[in-house]
Design an enzyme around this catalytic site. Structure first.
Site, mmCIF file in Angstrom:
data_model
loop_
_atom_site.group_PDB
_atom_site.id
_atom_site.type_symbol
_atom_site.label_atom_id
_atom_site.label_comp_id
_atom_site.label_asym_id
_atom_site.label_seq_id
_atom_site.Cartn_x
_atom_site.Cartn_y
_atom_site.Cartn_z
ATOM 1 N N ASP A 2 -4.853 -12.967 3.943
ATOM 2 C CA ASP A 2 -6.316 -12.070 4.543
ATOM 3 C C ASP A 2 -7.069 -13.017 3.252
ATOM 4 O OD1 ASP A 2 -4.653 -10.685 2.898
ATOM 5 O OD2 ASP A 2 -4.508 -9.383 3.813
ATOM 6 N N ASP A 20 -2.658 -10.941 -2.094
ATOM 7 C CA ASP A 20 -3.088 -11.066 -0.901
ATOM 8 C C ASP A 20 -4.706 -10.231 -1.064
ATOM 9 O OD1 ASP A 20 -2.717 -9.191 1.872
ATOM 10 O OD2 ASP A 20 -4.358 -7.773 0.657
ATOM 11 N N HIS A 49 0.401 -1.427 -0.129
ATOM 12 C CA HIS A 49 0.148 -0.112 0.129
ATOM 13 C C HIS A 49 1.099 1.380 0.102
ATOM 14 C CE1 HIS A 49 -3.489 -2.002 0.682
ATOM 15 N NE2 HIS A 49 -3.058 -2.492 1.956
HETATM 16 C C1 XS6 Z 1 -10.205 -2.696 10.543
HETATM 17 C C2 XS6 Z 1 -10.253 -2.194 9.238
HETATM 18 C C3 XS6 Z 1 -8.545 -1.608 8.995
HETATM 19 C C4 XS6 Z 1 -6.894 -1.512 7.659
HETATM 20 C C5 XS6 Z 1 -6.879 -2.560 6.739
HETATM 21 C C6 XS6 Z 1 -5.046 -2.484 6.359
HETATM 22 C C7 XS6 Z 1 -4.709 -3.835 5.022
HETATM 23 C C8 XS6 Z 1 -3.635 -3.724 5.225
HETATM 24 C C9 XS6 Z 1 -3.308 -5.032 4.788
HETATM 25 N N1 XS6 Z 1 -11.679 -3.396 10.638
HETATM 26 N N2 XS6 Z 1 -8.893 -1.301 7.483
HETATM 27 N N3 XS6 Z 1 -2.932 -4.822 3.352
HETATM 28 O O1 XS6 Z 1 -3.386 -6.192 4.811
HETATM 29 O O2 XS6 Z 1 -2.909 -5.818 2.491
HETATM 30 ZN ZN ZN Z 2 -3.821 -7.621 2.583
#
Ligand code: XS6
Ligand code: ZN
Length: 671
Positions: free
Chosen positions: A267, A174, A137
């Site tokens: 994830d 991802d 990101h």
């Molecule tokens: C919590 C919401 C959080 C942020 C997500 C960041 C993702 C990071 C990641 N319920 N939102 N990127 O895994 O691949």
């Molecule tokens: Zn992610």
């Protein structure tokens, strides 16, 4: 031949964490790394890898992707007070800083560079880096989504600069869109970025318009950015495989990368609180394997997200075990891809058909309801992004992936003494290795000719040892292929649980009783004009210019053979090559490699006796060596495409993984 898998991990990268309350960031914990590493140790996988030390990325390397102002700003964070860190953090989205994160971010980027160094200098074939913070990101001048430096983007630029690598493929599995990677390379035709991500019509973080399928890249880079938006949660193994077979693999083979990097977030696996998808950890074994013969095996896997510690650790193990070359787990009961997944698939294929000849024939966009406009989420319908939202109470449970047992013999052969074959491939000898019972049984039911019988007896012995899991794969030169097929199938299929996939390359006739026994799936790729038999289990793919047509052949592999094989889920694969097939060695090797996805790697290759020249190239793939790159894949012949589309139309009622358009479109087309 380069062998070995690098593993990069350093405890130092567990030494930062969230120091204040922030629901958006609380899932990004040091244990993500420790549980992953400990699982690799516990499963005796870490030991089998080459342990490569981490290093810090230098300023110059970080500046390959980031701005000087940003780097200088991050450099100040180690000496900041808690209050200053909080405030510094506020200018970015969904990320946190800590006095030690700058150090860890340099190690994370440096780990990706170490991996590239070791792979490019052939000290290892492939590898994985377990890193924190993640990278995909982060942008030229911004931290974002737990990411500080864009580890994989830096690695791609570094590979180009230091090693003169021309084309880099970045696969981002991802569940979040790596918008940082997209921004970095969107006008660059030498870096192909592929990402699938939870999107929900722009309602899921980072909620960007440019994460949709119609962001295909800019200017010279048009076509080199592939976004697959998931508009619903709950996507499963068949949805992921469908995207690999019908989008990523054909495009990646046409692109022909010199290096493959993976933004490996887990994830996207079942149990993850962010992704909310249902693909099992075993899917990553397959995704990894499907990429392992690109770029002559040069595959660098770099950790991104993954927040369910159980699912994360299992998925990491599946990935590393595959990099090490162990047999693939079977994926049972692959069901039909979801309608929403098919709609996305269709949108992506349609958006890219002007850029990739393998997609030239793809259908247009589905009916209007799949718009690119954001669909406002109705309250209570889509999940709110408040952090402490009401999660479904339903526990997501899945069985632990079964152990992947490796037979002691990786590959064995049945050959006459005058045929050369790599020593690593074990020769089955006539006297020592054959069960006399098998010989007498064969004599009764099949043959009078003693010479052929000896060979067949050895082939059956080989099959028997494969069934017993003592040998993984095998190859045999036989004088009568048809006879050999019949013997093998008759030997194996009385066990009702056994399904045999026969891949028959070239002209010749597959014995009728086998083509219609309902227990054997036959896919024949040929130049002959085979009669369509309207059978679910006998599938002739007739290429106008025969099997020497590389593009047509590979198209058949991606769009028909792989989906069929996955859905059929055989216990044994018989790969048959007829002398007149004209298939070139490279294509043959990739085919052999792909077939290892099925039946826990139990492939038996049958070659007609005068095909001695392809024994060594075949054995080499069965032994796990990477296949050579297939350069210059052209657009498949138009007639062939028609043939394959017609086949697909007919078969997709029975074989759901062949579908590439959503039901609604299919209905509209039929009207
Ligand atoms: C919590 C919401 C959080 C942020 C997500 C960041 C993702 C990071 C990641 N319920 N939102 N990127 O895994 O691949
Ligand atoms: Zn992610």
């Amino acid at each position: 031949m380069t062998i070995g898998t690098a593993l990069i991990y350093d405890e130092e990268m567990t030494k930062y964490k969230l120091l204040w309350v922030d629901p958006a960031c609380k899932i990004e914990v040091p244990e993500r790394l420790t549980v992953s590493y400990e699982a690799l140790v516990r499963n005796a996988l870490a030991d089998r890898c080459v342990s490569v030390p981490v290093r810090e990325a230098t300023d110059t390397e970080i500046l390959l992707v980031h701005s000087e102002e940003y780097l200088e700003a991050v450099k100040k964070t180690p000496s900041m007070s808690l209050e200053d860190l909080k405030e510094f953090t506020l200018q970015y989205g969904d990320v946190y800083f800590h006095p030690n994160i700058y150090h860890c971010a340099k190690l994370a980027a440096g780990s990706a560079l170490q991996l590239v160094d070791w792979v490019m200098t052939k000290r290892v074939r492939n590898g994985m880096a377990l890193v924190r913070p993640p990278g995909h990101h982060s942008q030229r001048s911004a931290a974002n989504g737990f990411c500080v430096f864009n580890n994989v983007a830096i690695a791609a630029r570094y590979a180009q600069q230091k090693y003169g690598v021309k084309r880099v493929l970045i696969v981002d599995w991802d569940i979040h869109h790596g918008q940082g990677v997209q921004y970095c390379f969107e006008d660059d035709p030498n870096v192909l970025y592929f990402s699938w991500h939870r999107y929900e019509h722009q309602n899921f973080w980072p909620q960007l318009r440019e994460s949709n399928y119609d962001s295909v890249g800019k200017e010279k880079g048009a076509g080199f950015n592939i976004n697959v938006p998931w508009n619903q949660v709950g996507m499963k193994n068949s949805d992921y495989l469908s995207v690999f077979c019908h989008i990523l693999l054909p495009v990646a083979y046409e692109f022909c990368p010199d290096l493959v990097l993976v933004c490996a977030g887990f994830d996207s696996a079942i149990g993850d609180p962010e992704g909310e998808m249902c693909a099992t950890p075993e899917i990553f074994a397959h995704l990894t394997h499907l990429l392992m013969n690109l770029a002559e095996g040069k595959l660098c896997v770099v950790l991104e997200g993954g927040y369910n510690l159980t699912s994360l650790a299992q998925s990491v193990c599946q990935t590393v075990q595959t990099l090490l070359g162990d047999p693939l787990p079977q994926l049972a009961d692959l069901s039909c891809p979801y309608r929403s997944a098919l709609e996305s698939l269709q949108c992506v294929r349609s958006a890219h058909r002007q850029y990739w000849s393998c997609l030239k024939h793809a259908a247009g966009l589905p009916p209007a309801h799949i718009s690119t406009k954001r669909i406002k989420s109705v309250e209570g319908e889509a999940k709110t992004e408040t952090g402490e939202d009401e999660k479904s109470t339903e526990e997501n449970v899945w069985p632990e992936p079964p152990k992947r047992f490796s037979p002691t013999v990786r590959a064995a052969s049945v050959l006459s003494d005058d045929v050369t074959c790599p020593d690593r491939c074990k020769r089955l000898n006539a006297n020592q290795d054959v069960d006399p019972l098998i010989v007498s049984k064969l004599k009764d039911s099949f043959i009078s000719d003693a010479g052929g019988c000896d060979t067949l007896a050895r082939v059956i012995t080989l099959v028997e040892k494969m069934v017993q899991n003592e040998i993984r794969s095998g190859l045999a030169l036989v004088c009568d292929v048809t006879m050999a097929i019949t013997c093998v199938v008759q030997h194996v299929t009385p066990d009702l649980n056994n399904r045999v996939l026969i891949v028959y390359v070239g002209n010749g006739t597959v014995p009728d009783h086998i083509a219609r026994d309902g227990k054997t799936l036959v896919v024949q790729i040929t130049s002959g004009n085979k009669q369509e038999q309207k059978s679910k289990y006998y599938i002739p793919v007739c290429l106008k210019n025969g099997c020497s047509d590389t593009s047509g052949f590979m198209h058949a592999v991606f769009s028909l053979l792989l989906p069929l094989g996955y859905e059929y889920n055989p216990n044994l694969v018989l790969l048959v090559r007829m002398p007149d097939s004209d298939v070139c060695d490279g294509v043959w090797q990739h085919l052999t490699g792909f077939l290892q996805s099925f039946a826990k790697g139990h492939t038996l290759v049958l070659l007609q006796e005068n095909e001695k020249a392809c024994v060594s190239p075949t054995a080499s793939i069965l032994l796990g060596d990477p296949a050579p790159p297939l350069e210059n894949l052209q657009a498949p012949n138009k007639d062939d495409l028609n043939v394959m589309e017609t086949l697909r139309d007919r078969l997709q009622l029975n074989w759901k993984l062949l579908q590439t358009i959503s039901e609604s479109t299919a209905a509209a087309v039929q009207q």
